[in-house]
Design an enzyme around this catalytic site. Structure first.
Site, mmCIF file in Angstrom:
data_model
loop_
_atom_site.group_PDB
_atom_site.id
_atom_site.type_symbol
_atom_site.label_atom_id
_atom_site.label_comp_id
_atom_site.label_asym_id
_atom_site.label_seq_id
_atom_site.Cartn_x
_atom_site.Cartn_y
_atom_site.Cartn_z
ATOM 1 N N SER A 144 0.856 -1.198 0.000
ATOM 2 C CA SER A 144 0.000 0.000 0.000
ATOM 3 C C SER A 144 0.888 1.243 0.000
ATOM 4 C CB SER A 144 -0.855 -0.002 1.274
ATOM 5 O OG SER A 144 -1.355 1.279 1.563
ATOM 6 N N TYR A 157 -3.210 -0.429 10.060
ATOM 7 C CA TYR A 157 -3.085 -0.759 8.634
ATOM 8 C C TYR A 157 -1.700 -0.369 8.113
ATOM 9 C CZ TYR A 157 -4.397 -0.722 3.641
ATOM 10 O OH TYR A 157 -4.466 -0.937 2.282
HETATM 11 P P1 NAP Z 1 -11.804 -5.384 -0.587
HETATM 12 O O1 NAP Z 1 -12.695 -5.173 -1.749
HETATM 13 O O2 NAP Z 1 -12.260 -5.098 0.790
HETATM 14 O O3 NAP Z 1 -11.235 -6.894 -0.655
HETATM 15 C C1 NAP Z 1 -10.551 -7.416 0.422
HETATM 16 C C2 NAP Z 1 -10.629 -8.911 0.294
HETATM 17 O O4 NAP Z 1 -9.975 -9.506 1.401
HETATM 18 C C3 NAP Z 1 -12.054 -9.431 0.267
HETATM 19 O O5 NAP Z 1 -12.200 -10.321 -0.807
HETATM 20 C C4 NAP Z 1 -12.193 -10.216 1.566
HETATM 21 O O6 NAP Z 1 -12.925 -11.420 1.449
HETATM 22 C C5 NAP Z 1 -10.756 -10.602 1.838
HETATM 23 N N1 NAP Z 1 -10.533 -10.865 3.260
HETATM 24 C C6 NAP Z 1 -10.551 -9.975 4.266
HETATM 25 N N2 NAP Z 1 -10.316 -10.604 5.436
HETATM 26 C C7 NAP Z 1 -10.166 -11.920 5.156
HETATM 27 C C8 NAP Z 1 -9.902 -13.080 5.936
HETATM 28 N N3 NAP Z 1 -9.751 -13.011 7.254
HETATM 29 N N4 NAP Z 1 -9.811 -14.279 5.295
HETATM 30 C C9 NAP Z 1 -9.963 -14.351 3.965
HETATM 31 N N5 NAP Z 1 -10.202 -13.297 3.153
HETATM 32 C C10 NAP Z 1 -10.303 -12.094 3.762
HETATM 33 O O7 NAP Z 1 -10.496 -4.502 -0.758
HETATM 34 P P2 NAP Z 1 -9.554 -4.156 -1.984
HETATM 35 O O8 NAP Z 1 -9.544 -2.693 -2.125
HETATM 36 O O9 NAP Z 1 -9.836 -5.019 -3.156
HETATM 37 O O10 NAP Z 1 -8.139 -4.579 -1.335
HETATM 38 C C11 NAP Z 1 -7.437 -5.721 -1.701
HETATM 39 C C12 NAP Z 1 -6.035 -5.548 -1.157
HETATM 40 O O11 NAP Z 1 -5.456 -4.357 -1.690
HETATM 41 C C13 NAP Z 1 -6.001 -5.374 0.369
HETATM 42 O O12 NAP Z 1 -4.847 -6.016 0.880
HETATM 43 C C14 NAP Z 1 -5.852 -3.855 0.547
HETATM 44 O O13 NAP Z 1 -5.225 -3.536 1.776
HETATM 45 C C15 NAP Z 1 -4.978 -3.546 -0.615
HETATM 46 N N6 NAP Z 1 -4.994 -2.145 -1.056
HETATM 47 C C16 NAP Z 1 -6.172 -1.554 -1.410
HETATM 48 C C17 NAP Z 1 -6.126 -0.236 -1.882
HETATM 49 C C18 NAP Z 1 -7.358 0.513 -2.309
HETATM 50 O O14 NAP Z 1 -7.278 1.757 -2.461
HETATM 51 N N7 NAP Z 1 -8.486 -0.128 -2.496
HETATM 52 C C19 NAP Z 1 -4.911 0.430 -1.975
HETATM 53 C C20 NAP Z 1 -3.749 -0.220 -1.555
HETATM 54 C C21 NAP Z 1 -3.806 -1.513 -1.114
HETATM 55 P P3 NAP Z 1 -14.515 -11.549 1.265
HETATM 56 O O15 NAP Z 1 -14.622 -12.106 -0.127
HETATM 57 O O16 NAP Z 1 -14.954 -12.505 2.321
HETATM 58 O O17 NAP Z 1 -15.074 -10.178 1.413
HETATM 59 C C1 GCO Z 2 -7.037 5.064 3.470
HETATM 60 C C2 GCO Z 2 -7.125 4.169 2.279
HETATM 61 C C3 GCO Z 2 -5.731 3.705 1.877
HETATM 62 C C4 GCO Z 2 -5.822 2.820 0.676
HETATM 63 C C5 GCO Z 2 -4.507 2.319 0.256
HETATM 64 C C6 GCO Z 2 -3.601 3.398 -0.226
HETATM 65 O O1 GCO Z 2 -7.894 4.965 4.359
HETATM 66 O O2 GCO Z 2 -6.111 5.878 3.474
HETATM 67 O O3 GCO Z 2 -7.951 3.063 2.540
HETATM 68 O O4 GCO Z 2 -5.138 3.042 2.953
HETATM 69 O O5 GCO Z 2 -6.614 1.723 0.948
HETATM 70 O O6 GCO Z 2 -3.918 1.504 1.205
HETATM 71 O O7 GCO Z 2 -2.494 2.779 -0.840
#
Ligand code: NAP
Ligand code: GCO
Length: 263
Positions: A144, A157
């Site tokens: 992230s 986080y």
């Molecule tokens: P999301 O839509 O909330 O997806 C998160 C996934 O993680 C969901 O499929 C959820 O499963 C699964 N999960 C959570 N806890 C779990 C557990 N205990 N066991 C198994 N599965 C679990 O979020 P996203 O935005 O796609 O994020 C995916 C990854 O990218 C995360 O690691 C997040 O930190 C990272 N990320 C996101 C962003 C952003 O801006 N969105 C930026 C940087 C990094 P379910 O199918 O059961 O819901």
């Molecule tokens: C927040 C956001 C971020 C993004 C991502 C950025 O609350 O600032 O959720 O943490 O998810 O991780 O890279």
């Protein structure tokens, strides 16, 4: 290019029923990989299977809490037996809790660390023996911007994602001699369910202040889409990245490079 082909490879993407994980899994599938994914619950897993099926992807779905080492090792044993040994692991499953540190319960902090940092260790440790035996493997940890930057309310986080960056570098150091590459992808601000609260329109229909803030901090002047992670995931899962190890590839529209637009 053959280098980017994933033909004959088996990929496990955690938390890939929707969001970023789903988009990366679709891309890996289009590059030739067989896809296995897990969810934390049956409903989400089944919905994910439907979405993969609509795209003609015959994915294998599991319900498995990534924090549960026994459940993880059982899932991987089933994949090894029924599909084949895992070539590519994407540690994507993750949660966030946006709570000021002074108000956050230790248990809440611990839950984020368990899912976002300890679970990638559990999964990596579980797939590594077969990768070492085979003499090749790819592990991609979804980090992230919070692996590099802090902001209010995301202490657990950011600590987890910062730790995940260092876990990536350490496992790369330990397993590089076995031709296992361990890298990270650091998405910027991506429009998924995880960031939906930051993009909700205000009562008067105006953009959420955080939405406007992110646009002003992003040279690309937009939120990322899950599809923006597709190419980077294929690159780090393929032989094209065989000499890339311990690297976190930021896919952020330029946020990390930019001081931000003058108000
Ligand atoms: P999301 O839509 O909330 O997806 C998160 C996934 O993680 C969901 O499929 C959820 O499963 C699964 N999960 C959570 N806890 C779990 C557990 N205990 N066991 C198994 N599965 C679990 O979020 P996203 O935005 O796609 O994020 C995916 C990854 O990218 C995360 O690691 C997040 O930190 C990272 N990320 C996101 C962003 C952003 O801006 N969105 C930026 C940087 C990094 P379910 O199918 O059961 O819901
Ligand atoms: C927040 C956001 C971020 C993004 C991502 C950025 O609350 O600032 O959720 O943490 O998810 O991780 O890279």
């Amino acid at each position: 290019m053959k280098n980017f082909s994933l033909e004959g490879k088996i990929a496990l993407i955690t938390g890939a029923a929707h969001g970023i994980g789903f988009s990366m899994a679709v891309a890996l599938s289009k590059a030739g990989a067989k896809i296995a994914f897990n969810s934390s619950n049956e409903t989400s897993m089944q919905k994910g299977l439907e979405e993969y099926s609509k795209l003609g992807i015959n994915a294998r779905g599991f319900v498995c809490d990534v924090r549960d080492e026994k459940a993880v090792t059982d899932m991987i044993a089933t994949i090894n037996t029924e599909i084949g040994e895992i070539d590519i692991l994407v540690n994507n499953a993750g949660i966030i809790k946006r709570i000021p540190a002074i108000e956050m319960e230790v248990e809440e902090f611990r839950e984020v660390i368990d899912v976002d940092l300890i679970a990638p260790f559990i999964l990596s440790k579980a797939v590594a023996p077969s990768m070492i035996k085979r003499g090749s493997g790819k592990i991609i940890n979804i980090c992230s911007l919070m692996s590099e930057l802090g902001r209010e309310t995301v202490s657990a986080y950011a600590a987890a994602k910062g730790g995940l960056k260092m876990l990536t570098r350490t496992l790369a150091s330990e397993w590089g001699k076995f031709n296992i590459q361990v890298n990270g992808i650091g998405p910027g601000y991506i429009a998924t369910s995880q960031t939906a609260p930051l993009r909700e329109k205000q009562a008067d229909g105006s953009p959420h202040p955080f939405d406007s803030f992110i646009i002003s901090k992003t040279p690309a002047e937009r939120w990322g889409k899950p599809e923006d992670l597709a190419g980077p995931a294929v690159f780090l899962a393929s032989n094209a990245s065989d000499f890339v190890n311990g690297h976190v590839l930021y896919v952020d529209g330029g946020i990390l490079a930019y001081i931000g637009k003058q108000p």
